[in-house]
Write a protein that holds these residues in place. Sequence first.
Motif, PDB file in Angstrom:
ATOM      1  N   ALA A 179     -22.033  49.166 -32.749  1.00 10.10           N
ATOM      2  CA  ALA A 179     -21.065  48.220 -32.107  1.00 10.10           C
ATOM      3  C   ALA A 179     -20.307  48.812 -30.993  1.00 10.10           C
ATOM      4  CB  ALA A 179     -20.046  47.946 -33.381  1.00 10.10           C
ATOM      5  N   PRO A 180     -20.025  50.117 -30.837  1.00  8.90           N
ATOM      6  CA  PRO A 180     -19.405  50.335 -29.456  1.00  8.90           C
ATOM      7  C   PRO A 180     -20.474  50.454 -28.569  1.00  8.90           C
ATOM      8  CG  PRO A 180     -18.844  51.898 -31.544  1.00  8.90           C
ATOM      9  CD  PRO A 180     -20.031  51.071 -31.927  1.00  8.90           C
ATOM     10  N   GLU A 181     -21.579  51.141 -28.844  1.00  9.29           N
ATOM     11  CA  GLU A 181     -22.947  51.128 -27.801  1.00  9.29           C
ATOM     12  C   GLU A 181     -22.862  49.771 -27.176  1.00  9.29           C
ATOM     13  OE1 GLU A 181     -25.795  53.657 -29.286  1.00  9.29           O
ATOM     14  OE2 GLU A 181     -26.891  52.030 -30.360  1.00  9.29           O
ATOM     15  N   LEU A 182     -22.966  48.669 -28.029  1.00  7.05           N
ATOM     16  CA  LEU A 182     -23.524  47.348 -27.587  1.00  7.05           C
ATOM     17  C   LEU A 182     -22.294  46.574 -26.823  1.00  7.05           C
ATOM     18  CD1 LEU A 182     -25.441  46.138 -30.659  1.00  7.05           C
ATOM     19  CD2 LEU A 182     -26.262  46.491 -28.361  1.00  7.05           C
ATOM     20  N   GLY A 183     -21.151  47.288 -26.784  1.00  5.09           N
ATOM     21  CA  GLY A 183     -19.721  46.761 -26.390  1.00  5.09           C
ATOM     22  C   GLY A 183     -18.995  45.695 -27.117  1.00  5.09           C
ATOM     23  N   LEU A 184     -19.716  45.444 -28.233  1.00  8.85           N
ATOM     24  CA  LEU A 184     -18.953  44.609 -29.327  1.00  8.85           C
ATOM     25  C   LEU A 184     -17.611  45.089 -29.701  1.00  8.85           C
ATOM     26  CD1 LEU A 184     -22.005  44.256 -31.738  1.00  8.85           C
ATOM     27  CD2 LEU A 184     -20.963  42.357 -30.494  1.00  8.85           C
ATOM     28  N   THR A 185     -17.311  46.332 -29.728  1.00  7.08           N
ATOM     29  CA  THR A 185     -16.102  46.971 -29.956  1.00  7.08           C
ATOM     30  C   THR A 185     -15.367  47.035 -28.806  1.00  7.08           C
ATOM     31  OG1 THR A 185     -16.980  48.117 -31.877  1.00  7.08           O
ATOM     32  CG2 THR A 185     -15.074  48.717 -31.044  1.00  7.08           C
ATOM     33  N   ASP A 198     -23.636  45.386 -23.254  1.00  2.00           N
ATOM     34  CA  ASP A 198     -24.092  44.215 -23.344  1.00  2.00           C
ATOM     35  C   ASP A 198     -23.254  43.144 -23.682  1.00  2.00           C
ATOM     36  OD1 ASP A 198     -25.811  46.341 -24.285  1.00  2.00           O
ATOM     37  OD2 ASP A 198     -27.455  45.025 -25.003  1.00  2.00           O
ATOM     38  N   PHE A 199     -22.323  43.285 -24.392  1.00  2.00           N
ATOM     39  CA  PHE A 199     -21.109  42.552 -25.040  1.00  2.00           C
ATOM     40  C   PHE A 199     -19.880  42.617 -24.192  1.00  2.00           C
ATOM     41  CE2 PHE A 199     -24.342  42.353 -28.355  1.00  2.00           C
ATOM     42  CZ  PHE A 199     -24.343  40.820 -28.670  1.00  2.00           C
ATOM     43  N   ALA A 200     -19.807  43.367 -22.966  1.00  2.00           N
ATOM     44  CA  ALA A 200     -18.575  43.615 -22.463  1.00  2.00           C
ATOM     45  C   ALA A 200     -18.374  42.402 -21.555  1.00  2.00           C
ATOM     46  CB  ALA A 200     -18.609  44.815 -21.818  1.00  2.00           C
ATOM     47  N   PRO A 201     -17.133  42.033 -21.338  1.00  2.00           N
ATOM     48  CA  PRO A 201     -16.769  40.671 -20.360  1.00  2.00           C
ATOM     49  C   PRO A 201     -17.300  41.281 -18.885  1.00  2.00           C
ATOM     50  CG  PRO A 201     -14.899  41.620 -21.389  1.00  2.00           C
ATOM     51  CD  PRO A 201     -15.921  42.627 -21.591  1.00  2.00           C
ATOM     52  N   LYS A 202     -17.882  40.207 -18.050  1.00  2.00           N
ATOM     53  CA  LYS A 202     -18.723  40.431 -16.766  1.00  2.00           C
ATOM     54  C   LYS A 202     -17.615  39.758 -15.648  1.00  2.00           C
ATOM     55  CE  LYS A 202     -22.514  42.091 -18.888  1.00  2.00           C
ATOM     56  NZ  LYS A 202     -21.985  42.353 -20.091  1.00  2.00           N
ATOM     57  N   ASP A 244     -12.080  41.698 -15.124  1.00  2.00           N
ATOM     58  CA  ASP A 244     -10.937  41.900 -14.432  1.00  2.00           C
ATOM     59  C   ASP A 244      -9.517  41.618 -15.458  1.00  2.00           C
ATOM     60  OD1 ASP A 244     -12.071  43.363 -12.521  1.00  2.00           O
ATOM     61  OD2 ASP A 244     -12.037  41.437 -11.251  1.00  2.00           O
ATOM     62  N   LYS A 245     -10.018  40.175 -16.078  1.00  2.00           N
ATOM     63  CA  LYS A 245      -8.938  39.459 -16.938  1.00  2.00           C
ATOM     64  C   LYS A 245      -8.733  40.314 -18.120  1.00  2.00           C
ATOM     65  CE  LYS A 245      -9.665  34.895 -15.604  1.00  2.00           C
ATOM     66  NZ  LYS A 245     -10.445  33.548 -16.174  1.00  2.00           N
ATOM     67  N   ALA A 246     -10.118  40.862 -18.685  1.00  2.00           N
ATOM     68  CA  ALA A 246      -9.861  41.514 -19.941  1.00  2.00           C
ATOM     69  C   ALA A 246      -9.175  42.813 -19.600  1.00  2.00           C
ATOM     70  CB  ALA A 246     -11.150  41.806 -20.383  1.00  2.00           C
ATOM     71  N   VAL A 247      -9.351  43.451 -18.776  1.00  2.00           N
ATOM     72  CA  VAL A 247      -8.648  45.016 -18.459  1.00  2.00           C
ATOM     73  C   VAL A 247      -7.173  44.685 -18.318  1.00  2.00           C
ATOM     74  CG1 VAL A 247      -8.404  46.853 -16.910  1.00  2.00           C
ATOM     75  CG2 VAL A 247     -10.764  46.091 -17.398  1.00  2.00           C
ATOM     76  N   ALA A 248      -6.844  43.592 -17.493  1.00  2.00           N
ATOM     77  CA  ALA A 248      -5.303  43.332 -17.392  1.00  2.00           C
ATOM     78  C   ALA A 248      -4.697  43.112 -18.883  1.00  2.00           C
ATOM     79  CB  ALA A 248      -4.984  42.166 -16.684  1.00  2.00           C
ATOM     80  N   TRP A 249      -5.437  42.357 -19.627  1.00  2.00           N
ATOM     81  CA  TRP A 249      -5.006  41.970 -21.106  1.00  2.00           C
ATOM     82  C   TRP A 249      -4.996  43.535 -21.873  1.00  2.00           C
ATOM     83  CZ3 TRP A 249      -7.212  42.028 -26.098  1.00  2.00           C
ATOM     84  CH2 TRP A 249      -6.101  41.394 -26.998  1.00  2.00           C
ATOM     85  N   TRP A 250      -6.047  44.242 -21.660  1.00  2.00           N
ATOM     86  CA  TRP A 250      -6.087  45.630 -22.459  1.00  2.00           C
ATOM     87  C   TRP A 250      -4.844  46.559 -22.346  1.00  2.00           C
ATOM     88  CZ3 TRP A 250     -12.025  46.204 -21.181  1.00  2.00           C
ATOM     89  CH2 TRP A 250     -12.891  45.227 -21.998  1.00  2.00           C
ATOM     90  N   GLU A 251      -4.508  46.538 -20.962  1.00  2.00           N
ATOM     91  CA  GLU A 251      -3.363  47.254 -20.596  1.00  2.00           C
ATOM     92  C   GLU A 251      -1.997  46.793 -21.036  1.00  2.00           C
ATOM     93  OE1 GLU A 251      -2.983  50.222 -17.979  1.00  2.00           O
ATOM     94  OE2 GLU A 251      -4.801  50.301 -18.851  1.00  2.00           O
ATOM     95  N   SER A 252      -1.953  45.579 -21.249  1.00  2.00           N
ATOM     96  CA  SER A 252      -0.717  44.747 -21.836  1.00  2.00           C
ATOM     97  C   SER A 252      -0.512  45.099 -23.186  1.00  2.00           C
ATOM     98  CB  SER A 252      -0.793  43.370 -21.420  1.00  2.00           C
ATOM     99  OG  SER A 252      -1.450  42.820 -22.629  1.00  2.00           O
ATOM    100  N   ILE A 253      -1.565  45.485 -24.020  1.00  2.00           N
ATOM    101  CA  ILE A 253      -1.587  45.796 -25.463  1.00  2.00           C
ATOM    102  C   ILE A 253      -1.156  47.219 -25.874  1.00  2.00           C
ATOM    103  CG2 ILE A 253      -2.834  43.748 -26.113  1.00  2.00           C
ATOM    104  CD1 ILE A 253      -5.111  46.000 -26.646  1.00  2.00           C
ATOM    105  N   SER A 282      -8.390  54.185 -18.757  1.00  2.00           N
ATOM    106  CA  SER A 282      -9.582  54.162 -17.798  1.00  2.00           C
ATOM    107  C   SER A 282     -10.777  54.713 -18.498  1.00  2.00           C
ATOM    108  CB  SER A 282      -9.189  54.979 -16.649  1.00  2.00           C
ATOM    109  OG  SER A 282      -9.036  56.367 -16.886  1.00  2.00           O
ATOM    110  N   VAL A 283     -10.860  55.709 -19.479  1.00  2.00           N
ATOM    111  CA  VAL A 283     -11.921  56.327 -20.073  1.00  2.00           C
ATOM    112  C   VAL A 283     -12.650  55.202 -20.954  1.00  2.00           C
ATOM    113  CG1 VAL A 283     -12.619  57.934 -21.670  1.00  2.00           C
ATOM    114  CG2 VAL A 283     -11.007  58.620 -20.332  1.00  2.00           C
ATOM    115  N   THR A 284     -11.738  54.432 -21.414  1.00  2.00           N
ATOM    116  CA  THR A 284     -12.321  53.391 -22.562  1.00  2.00           C
ATOM    117  C   THR A 284     -12.945  52.317 -21.444  1.00  2.00           C
ATOM    118  OG1 THR A 284     -10.095  53.398 -23.486  1.00  2.00           O
ATOM    119  CG2 THR A 284     -11.613  51.942 -24.360  1.00  2.00           C
ATOM    120  N   TYR A 285     -12.415  51.879 -20.602  1.00  2.00           N
ATOM    121  CA  TYR A 285     -12.910  50.953 -19.603  1.00  2.00           C
ATOM    122  C   TYR A 285     -14.212  51.299 -18.866  1.00  2.00           C
ATOM    123  CZ  TYR A 285      -8.111  49.695 -20.126  1.00  2.00           C
ATOM    124  OH  TYR A 285      -6.886  49.332 -20.628  1.00  2.00           O
TER     125      TYR A 285
END
Length: 468
Positions: A113-119, A248-252, A257-266, A238-241
């Motif tokens: 799950a992590p290596e596919l970017g599902l997590t 595969d399943f990470a946002p493109k 950019d939207k995802a990273v901004a949201w991840w930072e906020s949580i 930044s290590v996570t991003y």
Amino acid sequence: MSKGTLFDKVWHLHAVGTLPSGQTQLFIGLHLIHEVTSPQAFAMLRERGLKVLYPERTIATVDHIVPTDNQARPFVDDLAEEMMQALEQSCQANGITFYNIGSGNQGIVHVIAPELGLTQPGMTIACGDSHTSTHGAFGAIAFGIGTSQVRDVLASQTLALSKLKVRKIEVNGTLRPGVYAKDVILHIIRTLGVKGGVGYAYEFAGTTFEQMSMEERMTVCNMAIEGGARCGYVNPDSVTYEYLKGRDFAPKGEEWDKAVAWWESIKSDRDAQYDDVVVFDAADIPPTVTWGITPGQGIGVNQVVPTPEELPEEDRFIAQEAYQYMDLAPGQPICGTKVDVCFIGSCTNGRISDLREAAKIAQGRHVAAGIKAFVVPGSERVKQQAEAEGLDKIFQAAGFEWREPGCSMCLAMNPDKLQGRQISASSSNRNFKGRQGSASGRTLLMSPAMVAAAAVKGAVSDVRELLN
């Protein structure tokens, strides 16, 4: 976004409502399934005439029962073959994505799950497996669940859960050479106890975790459950991003950019309130080995098995049981303890970085006479990458067996088992009585590099003496 810890924010965002029991009905963003806990859950759905509500939010693979030597179908073990077929049929009937053997993406559920970017950060994740806490390394809230709860998630995409308290575990400083993420979590569990985390989520923080790679963070979060915590997590950074980008399943594109901004906020706020805070110094952590029958019974490799007098009164009864079962005496040095089997793999330590560290110790050396040593990659992708780097050749030249991906000896629901009273140096996560397939077999938990050191020496050894 409400103030507080990451746990509080993610919980609040996924709360559907409050149940009459007082529990929260929590929406689950990603449901991971495998062949062991899902057949009964699917059978329960069929009995009730229910469908899987959001099949696109469920991902399946096979890991626990797959043989790691010969994966030809049908499996030699009839029960294993039956479980495989049950999962294949259920996934097909319900439109669930299934990463089967040979798909290129099969492997241990907590590796793929992590290596596919599902997590991803900010998610709620559930899986019918204790070590689902692994996914918290990404800033997700991930729960291991039982079979009836697997049914609930399949049917409703929600879980009934009581909200946890949050303990911040801060580790600061740089780890010394020969000390790895596995040693960090074994040291934490040794200090706080196997029941210390009951009722808590563990937030792992501090400069030591900030310096860790994603794979190292996964090792730590994987074993949060062994310290009694329901889940463990690290705030995304930044290590996570960097790890997630392009998977595969990470946002493109713009979505990234939207995802990273949201991840930072949580992320947990600087002024977040915790129910408890514990601080460790990385310099105090030695290469650690378990000597007993719980992951909390650990000591530094150069220490001796503790005497009852040295232990808190509440730990003495299980210590007596451990001395007897493990055949180790109080005051005995753990270094030099003979081993029979050396296992490198599992959802704790079957990733590429684990194999690289073990290969450094194996290179130019050979497994001691009479020792069975084997390496089991955590996924088909890990295996492919290790072979591209020539790690398989290093291990084989040193006398290790190189296997196919799977859970292997960790739970031993497959042909990889200890025999009789054999003692194993293992990179897995549990040293319970009978854990690795023999009712009287014994397990010593340690880092993959320490397992490799034990393999070439034939006994528990200090890996620092073998580092070039």
